[in-house]
Write a protein that holds these residues in place. Structure first.
Motif, PDB file in Angstrom:
ATOM      1  N   VAL A   1       0.849  -1.185   0.000  1.00  0.00           N
ATOM      2  CA  VAL A   1       0.000   0.000   0.000  1.00  0.00           C
ATOM      3  C   VAL A   1       0.885   1.234   0.000  1.00  0.00           C
ATOM      4  O   VAL A   1       2.087   1.145   0.271  1.00  0.00           O
ATOM      5  N   GLN A   2       0.273   2.380  -0.267  1.00  0.00           N
ATOM      6  CA  GLN A   2       1.007   3.635  -0.193  1.00  0.00           C
ATOM      7  C   GLN A   2       0.846   4.253   1.193  1.00  0.00           C
ATOM      8  O   GLN A   2      -0.119   3.959   1.918  1.00  0.00           O
ATOM      9  N   ALA A   3       1.780   5.081   1.545  1.00  0.00           N
ATOM     10  CA  ALA A   3       1.717   5.771   2.834  1.00  0.00           C
ATOM     11  C   ALA A   3       0.396   6.521   2.961  1.00  0.00           C
ATOM     12  O   ALA A   3      -0.073   7.136   1.999  1.00  0.00           O
ATOM     13  N   GLY A   4      -0.191   6.428   4.149  1.00  0.00           N
ATOM     14  CA  GLY A   4      -1.471   7.071   4.403  1.00  0.00           C
ATOM     15  C   GLY A   4      -2.668   6.168   4.216  1.00  0.00           C
ATOM     16  O   GLY A   4      -3.772   6.501   4.667  1.00  0.00           O
ATOM     17  N   GLU A   5      -2.463   5.045   3.534  1.00  0.00           N
ATOM     18  CA  GLU A   5      -3.563   4.121   3.289  1.00  0.00           C
ATOM     19  C   GLU A   5      -3.744   3.159   4.467  1.00  0.00           C
ATOM     20  O   GLU A   5      -3.033   3.235   5.472  1.00  0.00           O
ATOM     21  N   SER A   6      -4.727   2.271   4.316  1.00  0.00           N
ATOM     22  CA  SER A   6      -5.083   1.350   5.396  1.00  0.00           C
ATOM     23  C   SER A   6      -5.016  -0.102   4.923  1.00  0.00           C
ATOM     24  O   SER A   6      -5.123  -0.392   3.727  1.00  0.00           O
ATOM     25  N   LEU A   7      -4.822  -0.984   5.884  1.00  0.00           N
ATOM     26  CA  LEU A   7      -4.886  -2.430   5.668  1.00  0.00           C
ATOM     27  C   LEU A   7      -5.505  -3.065   6.895  1.00  0.00           C
ATOM     28  O   LEU A   7      -5.388  -2.528   8.008  1.00  0.00           O
ATOM     29  N   ARG A   8      -6.117  -4.219   6.682  1.00  0.00           N
ATOM     30  CA  ARG A   8      -6.672  -4.982   7.789  1.00  0.00           C
ATOM     31  C   ARG A   8      -6.114  -6.398   7.730  1.00  0.00           C
ATOM     32  O   ARG A   8      -6.308  -7.093   6.733  1.00  0.00           O
ATOM     33  N   LEU A   9      -5.431  -6.781   8.787  1.00  0.00           N
ATOM     34  CA  LEU A   9      -4.898  -8.131   8.905  1.00  0.00           C
ATOM     35  C   LEU A   9      -5.868  -8.996   9.697  1.00  0.00           C
ATOM     36  O   LEU A   9      -6.517  -8.524  10.631  1.00  0.00           O
ATOM     37  N   SER A  10      -5.918 -10.268   9.331  1.00  0.00           N
ATOM     38  CA  SER A  10      -6.733 -11.243  10.052  1.00  0.00           C
ATOM     39  C   SER A  10      -5.876 -12.445  10.410  1.00  0.00           C
ATOM     40  O   SER A  10      -4.948 -12.792   9.679  1.00  0.00           O
ATOM     41  N   CYS A  11      -6.214 -13.077  11.518  1.00  0.00           N
ATOM     42  CA  CYS A  11      -5.533 -14.293  11.940  1.00  0.00           C
ATOM     43  C   CYS A  11      -6.582 -15.231  12.510  1.00  0.00           C
ATOM     44  O   CYS A  11      -7.168 -14.933  13.564  1.00  0.00           O
ATOM     45  N   ALA A  12      -6.802 -16.324  11.810  1.00  0.00           N
ATOM     46  CA  ALA A  12      -7.800 -17.298  12.233  1.00  0.00           C
ATOM     47  C   ALA A  12      -7.111 -18.494  12.874  1.00  0.00           C
ATOM     48  O   ALA A  12      -6.174 -19.059  12.292  1.00  0.00           O
ATOM     49  N   ALA A  13      -7.579 -18.861  14.048  1.00  0.00           N
ATOM     50  CA  ALA A  13      -7.013 -19.992  14.783  1.00  0.00           C
ATOM     51  C   ALA A  13      -7.916 -21.207  14.641  1.00  0.00           C
ATOM     52  O   ALA A  13      -9.132 -21.103  14.807  1.00  0.00           O
TER      53      ALA A  13
ATOM     54  N   ASN B   1     -14.381 -13.850  19.275  1.00  0.00           N
ATOM     55  CA  ASN B   1     -14.202 -15.114  19.994  1.00  0.00           C
ATOM     56  C   ASN B   1     -15.009 -16.248  19.370  1.00  0.00           C
ATOM     57  O   ASN B   1     -14.618 -17.410  19.459  1.00  0.00           O
ATOM     58  N   ALA B   2     -16.110 -15.922  18.736  1.00  0.00           N
ATOM     59  CA  ALA B   2     -16.917 -16.961  18.082  1.00  0.00           C
ATOM     60  C   ALA B   2     -16.173 -17.566  16.891  1.00  0.00           C
ATOM     61  O   ALA B   2     -16.369 -18.741  16.565  1.00  0.00           O
ATOM     62  N   LYS B   3     -15.324 -16.772  16.262  1.00  0.00           N
ATOM     63  CA  LYS B   3     -14.562 -17.232  15.100  1.00  0.00           C
ATOM     64  C   LYS B   3     -13.108 -17.534  15.427  1.00  0.00           C
ATOM     65  O   LYS B   3     -12.348 -17.916  14.536  1.00  0.00           O
ATOM     66  N   ASN B   4     -12.726 -17.327  16.691  1.00  0.00           N
ATOM     67  CA  ASN B   4     -11.318 -17.522  17.096  1.00  0.00           C
ATOM     68  C   ASN B   4     -10.380 -16.765  16.160  1.00  0.00           C
ATOM     69  O   ASN B   4      -9.363 -17.310  15.694  1.00  0.00           O
ATOM     70  N   THR B   5     -10.736 -15.528  15.927  1.00  0.00           N
ATOM     71  CA  THR B   5      -9.995 -14.701  14.974  1.00  0.00           C
ATOM     72  C   THR B   5      -9.618 -13.383  15.627  1.00  0.00           C
ATOM     73  O   THR B   5     -10.418 -12.797  16.371  1.00  0.00           O
ATOM     74  N   VAL B   6      -8.416 -12.927  15.324  1.00  0.00           N
ATOM     75  CA  VAL B   6      -7.953 -11.621  15.788  1.00  0.00           C
ATOM     76  C   VAL B   6      -7.654 -10.772  14.561  1.00  0.00           C
ATOM     77  O   VAL B   6      -7.167 -11.273  13.544  1.00  0.00           O
ATOM     78  N   TYR B   7      -7.976  -9.504  14.680  1.00  0.00           N
ATOM     79  CA  TYR B   7      -7.809  -8.566  13.569  1.00  0.00           C
ATOM     80  C   TYR B   7      -6.870  -7.431  13.967  1.00  0.00           C
ATOM     81  O   TYR B   7      -6.756  -7.091  15.144  1.00  0.00           O
ATOM     82  N   LEU B   8      -6.259  -6.845  12.963  1.00  0.00           N
ATOM     83  CA  LEU B   8      -5.465  -5.641  13.184  1.00  0.00           C
ATOM     84  C   LEU B   8      -5.821  -4.656  12.084  1.00  0.00           C
ATOM     85  O   LEU B   8      -5.472  -4.860  10.923  1.00  0.00           O
ATOM     86  N   GLN B   9      -6.540  -3.608  12.459  1.00  0.00           N
ATOM     87  CA  GLN B   9      -6.861  -2.537  11.527  1.00  0.00           C
ATOM     88  C   GLN B   9      -5.744  -1.513  11.577  1.00  0.00           C
ATOM     89  O   GLN B   9      -5.466  -0.946  12.642  1.00  0.00           O
ATOM     90  N   MET B  10      -5.107  -1.297  10.447  1.00  0.00           N
ATOM     91  CA  MET B  10      -3.958  -0.401  10.384  1.00  0.00           C
ATOM     92  C   MET B  10      -4.301   0.787   9.495  1.00  0.00           C
ATOM     93  O   MET B  10      -4.528   0.622   8.291  1.00  0.00           O
TER      94      MET B  10
END
Length: 115
Positions: free
Chosen positions: A12-24, A73-82
């Motif tokens: 991405v370019q500086a100033g933009e956003s990304l969302r990471l997901s991690c499913a367990a 918690n229902a999906k056992n998933t953690v997110y990171l909104q950047m």
């Protein structure tokens, strides 16, 4: 066996956003702390954000006010909104989950922020 699968990295370019997901998977009861770390070559892995079982959160100083961690918690998933990404956020991002007496890591997802 607990396995973590990360997704959402990219360029991405500086100033933009990304969302990471991690499913367990392999989860039977609610995990403990779920965290995101990041690492650049030649440097130690650093904590980006942590969300505890009680949903309290902690952030690294460099991302406070820009990144938000959450968990489903229902999906056992953690997110990171950047948001408001900077070039210095470029790194491989790793998911970390504490479960039972163990600690588990994802394979990492690369985030590249260009000027």
């Amino acid at each position: 066996q607990v396995q973590l699968v990360e997704s959402g990295g990219g360029l991405v370019q500086a100033g933009e956003s990304l969302r990471l997901s991690c499913a367990a998977s392999g989860i039977v009861f609610r995990p403990g702390a779920m965290s995101w770390y990041r690492q650049v070559p030649g440097k130690q892995r650093e904590l980006v954000a942590r969300i505890n079982r009680d949903s309290t959160v902690n952030y690294g100083d460099s991302v406070k006010g820009r990144f938000t961690i959450s968990r489903d918690n229902a999906k056992n998933t953690v997110y990171l909104q950047m948001n408001s990404l900077k070039s210095e956020d470029t790194a491989v991002y790793y998911c970390n989950v504490r479960y039972g007496s163990g600690e588990y890591w994802g394979q990492g997802t690369l985030v590249t922020v260009s000027e």
